[in-house]
Write a protein that holds these residues in place. Structure first.
Motif, PDB file in Angstrom:
ATOM      1  N   ALA A   1       1.018   8.412  -2.168  1.00  0.00           N
ATOM      2  CA  ALA A   1       2.005   9.235  -2.866  1.00  0.00           C
ATOM      3  C   ALA A   1       1.534  10.683  -2.933  1.00  0.00           C
ATOM      4  O   ALA A   1       0.371  10.955  -3.241  1.00  0.00           O
ATOM      5  CB  ALA A   1       2.245   8.699  -4.273  1.00  0.00           C
TER       6      ALA A   1
ATOM      7  N   PRO B   1       2.029  -1.866  -6.043  1.00  0.00           N
ATOM      8  CA  PRO B   1       1.298  -2.213  -4.822  1.00  0.00           C
ATOM      9  C   PRO B   1      -0.122  -2.671  -5.121  1.00  0.00           C
ATOM     10  O   PRO B   1      -0.628  -2.517  -6.240  1.00  0.00           O
ATOM     11  CB  PRO B   1       1.296  -0.896  -4.048  1.00  0.00           C
ATOM     12  CG  PRO B   1       1.260   0.146  -5.125  1.00  0.00           C
ATOM     13  CD  PRO B   1       2.128  -0.400  -6.226  1.00  0.00           C
TER      14      PRO B   1
ATOM     15  N   VAL C   1      -5.679   1.943  -8.337  1.00  0.00           N
ATOM     16  CA  VAL C   1      -5.197   3.317  -8.219  1.00  0.00           C
ATOM     17  C   VAL C   1      -6.355   4.215  -7.816  1.00  0.00           C
ATOM     18  O   VAL C   1      -7.413   4.226  -8.455  1.00  0.00           O
ATOM     19  CB  VAL C   1      -4.590   3.819  -9.553  1.00  0.00           C
ATOM     20  CG1 VAL C   1      -4.168   5.285  -9.424  1.00  0.00           C
ATOM     21  CG2 VAL C   1      -3.405   2.953  -9.951  1.00  0.00           C
TER      22      VAL C   1
ATOM     23  N   TYR D   1      -2.689   2.063  -4.575  1.00  0.00           N
ATOM     24  CA  TYR D   1      -1.848   3.248  -4.770  1.00  0.00           C
ATOM     25  C   TYR D   1      -2.747   4.472  -4.704  1.00  0.00           C
ATOM     26  O   TYR D   1      -3.621   4.666  -5.552  1.00  0.00           O
ATOM     27  CB  TYR D   1      -1.156   3.182  -6.126  1.00  0.00           C
ATOM     28  CG  TYR D   1      -0.132   4.263  -6.358  1.00  0.00           C
ATOM     29  CD1 TYR D   1       1.188   4.083  -5.969  1.00  0.00           C
ATOM     30  CD2 TYR D   1      -0.472   5.464  -6.971  1.00  0.00           C
ATOM     31  CE1 TYR D   1       2.148   5.052  -6.182  1.00  0.00           C
ATOM     32  CE2 TYR D   1       0.474   6.452  -7.193  1.00  0.00           C
ATOM     33  CZ  TYR D   1       1.777   6.244  -6.797  1.00  0.00           C
ATOM     34  OH  TYR D   1       2.722   7.216  -7.012  1.00  0.00           O
TER      35      TYR D   1
ATOM     36  N   MET E   1       4.296   3.829 -11.545  1.00  0.00           N
ATOM     37  CA  MET E   1       3.232   3.221 -10.751  1.00  0.00           C
ATOM     38  C   MET E   1       2.161   2.551 -11.609  1.00  0.00           C
ATOM     39  O   MET E   1       1.142   2.099 -11.107  1.00  0.00           O
ATOM     40  CB  MET E   1       2.562   4.283  -9.860  1.00  0.00           C
ATOM     41  CG  MET E   1       2.217   5.598 -10.528  1.00  0.00           C
ATOM     42  SD  MET E   1       0.858   5.599 -11.740  1.00  0.00           S
ATOM     43  CE  MET E   1      -0.564   5.293 -10.724  1.00  0.00           C
TER      44      MET E   1
ATOM     45  N   SER F   1       0.360  -0.771 -10.628  1.00  0.00           N
ATOM     46  CA  SER F   1      -0.413  -0.862  -9.388  1.00  0.00           C
ATOM     47  C   SER F   1      -1.739  -1.564  -9.651  1.00  0.00           C
ATOM     48  O   SER F   1      -2.359  -1.375 -10.705  1.00  0.00           O
ATOM     49  CB  SER F   1      -0.675   0.535  -8.817  1.00  0.00           C
ATOM     50  OG  SER F   1       0.538   1.217  -8.577  1.00  0.00           O
TER      51      SER F   1
ATOM     52  N   ARG G   1       0.860  -1.185   0.000  1.00  0.00           N
ATOM     53  CA  ARG G   1       0.000   0.000   0.000  1.00  0.00           C
ATOM     54  C   ARG G   1       0.894   1.231   0.000  1.00  0.00           C
ATOM     55  O   ARG G   1       1.863   1.295   0.735  1.00  0.00           O
ATOM     56  CB  ARG G   1      -0.915   0.015   1.233  1.00  0.00           C
ATOM     57  CG  ARG G   1      -1.883  -1.162   1.299  1.00  0.00           C
ATOM     58  CD  ARG G   1      -2.699  -1.119   2.574  1.00  0.00           C
ATOM     59  NE  ARG G   1      -3.624  -2.249   2.654  1.00  0.00           N
ATOM     60  CZ  ARG G   1      -4.459  -2.461   3.652  1.00  0.00           C
ATOM     61  NH1 ARG G   1      -4.493  -1.624   4.674  1.00  0.00           N
ATOM     62  NH2 ARG G   1      -5.263  -3.512   3.631  1.00  0.00           N
ATOM     63  N   ILE G   2       0.542   2.208  -0.833  1.00  0.00           N
ATOM     64  CA  ILE G   2       1.353   3.420  -0.954  1.00  0.00           C
ATOM     65  C   ILE G   2       0.448   4.644  -1.024  1.00  0.00           C
ATOM     66  O   ILE G   2      -0.546   4.649  -1.762  1.00  0.00           O
ATOM     67  CB  ILE G   2       2.254   3.368  -2.206  1.00  0.00           C
ATOM     68  CG1 ILE G   2       3.334   2.291  -2.060  1.00  0.00           C
ATOM     69  CG2 ILE G   2       2.902   4.723  -2.472  1.00  0.00           C
ATOM     70  CD1 ILE G   2       4.199   2.115  -3.301  1.00  0.00           C
TER      71      ILE G   2
END
Length: 277
Positions: free
Chosen positions: A164, A217, A241, A220, A235, A238, A161-162
């Motif tokens: 950003a 991930p 998103v 995202y 990314m 991902s 998990r991100i």
């Protein structure tokens, strides 16, 4: 790396350096390169290079860490191997790698050997093999001191998990909103290039994009990120998103599975309260 090797077929030979030797399972053959206490991993690069013997059509895989890249450089230089990063596909007779920051993709024939730098993560399966010790001497280098950084080093390629952050954040103090959200869902905090190399609000290892990290991930969350190709190539793999932006025309929404148009000062606290339950 083991998964890519098995997917291609043929024998998988593991050259394990230092502590990695204790986790080297799953290969058909394991060569252990011991590293003495107080010696940097890079110092054994000549030993590793001497025990890698690529034949035409072979693929040499290495991780993307700083020591990995230094050792990979020694291997490539000794054997005259071309180097590619960010491989998308490995087959018996070809590999596909991104070019021009991920805008295009090149298919490379494996008539000759090649070295691929990959964002390796995860745990190996199966019991570690005893292996065979490598012979040879490395550089006479020792670690004379360690000066730890003030922030914890990120391993974004391994993150599931991100959250950003982009230029939608106008002051460094506003990043606490994103940090609170990341903590509430167990995510890593990351950023687009301007916040790492422009404002300096983030260390460079948390920048996602063409010359930064490439991530994939499960979730995202892109907050205040416009969605230029320099960022999205990092990314694009991902799984889900979620884009949050005050501009309904922001390009990031074309990359998103879910989009929220709104002020981050209102959206982030609401998400933190809802998702942190």
């Amino acid at each position: 790396m083991l998964e890519l090797g098995r997917a291609r077929g043929g024998d998988v030979i593991v050259v394990a350096v230092g502590d990695a030797a204790a986790k080297a399972g799953g290969g058909d053959r394991v060569i252990r390169v011991e590293v003495a206490a107080g010696t940097p991993l890079e110092a054994v690069a000549p030993v590793v290079a001497a025990h890698v013997d690529p034949q035409p059509g072979d693929v040499v895989l290495t991780g993307s860490g700083s020591a990995d890249r230094a050792i990979a450089g020694a291997v490539a230089a000794r054997h005259g191997l071309p180097v590619a990063r960010g491989v998308n596909h490995v087959a018996t007779d070809e590999v596909r790698v991104p070019r021009y920051g991920g805008i295009a993709e090149e298919t490379v024939s494996l008539e000759k050997a090649i070295l691929l730098v990959v964002d390796a993560h995860g745990e190996t399966e199966g019991e570690a093999a005893a292996g065979e010790p490598a012979e040879g001497d490395g550089y006479a280098a020792t670690i004379s001191g360690i000066d730890p950084g003030t922030s914890q080093q990120a391993n974004l390629p391994a993150a599931r998990r991100i959250v950003a952050c982009g230029r939608g954040f106008k002051a460094e103090s506003e990043l606490q909103l994103a940090s609170d959200l990341a903590v509430s869902i167990g995510a890593e905090l990351a950023c687009s290039r301007p916040l790492a190399e422009g404002s300096g609000w983030f260390p460079r290892d948390r920048y996602i994009g063409v010359s930064g990290s490439r991530v994939a991930p499960d979730i995202y969350l892109a907050v205040g990120i416009s969605g230029q190709v320099q960022h999205t190539v990092g990314m694009k793999d991902s799984r889900v998103v979620v884009a949050i932006n005050s501009d309904p025309q922001a390009p990031i929404f074309t990359q998103a599975d879910y989009g929220i148009v709104g002020d981050l000062h209102e959206v982030l606290p609401a998400l933190t309260a809802a998702l942190g339950r």
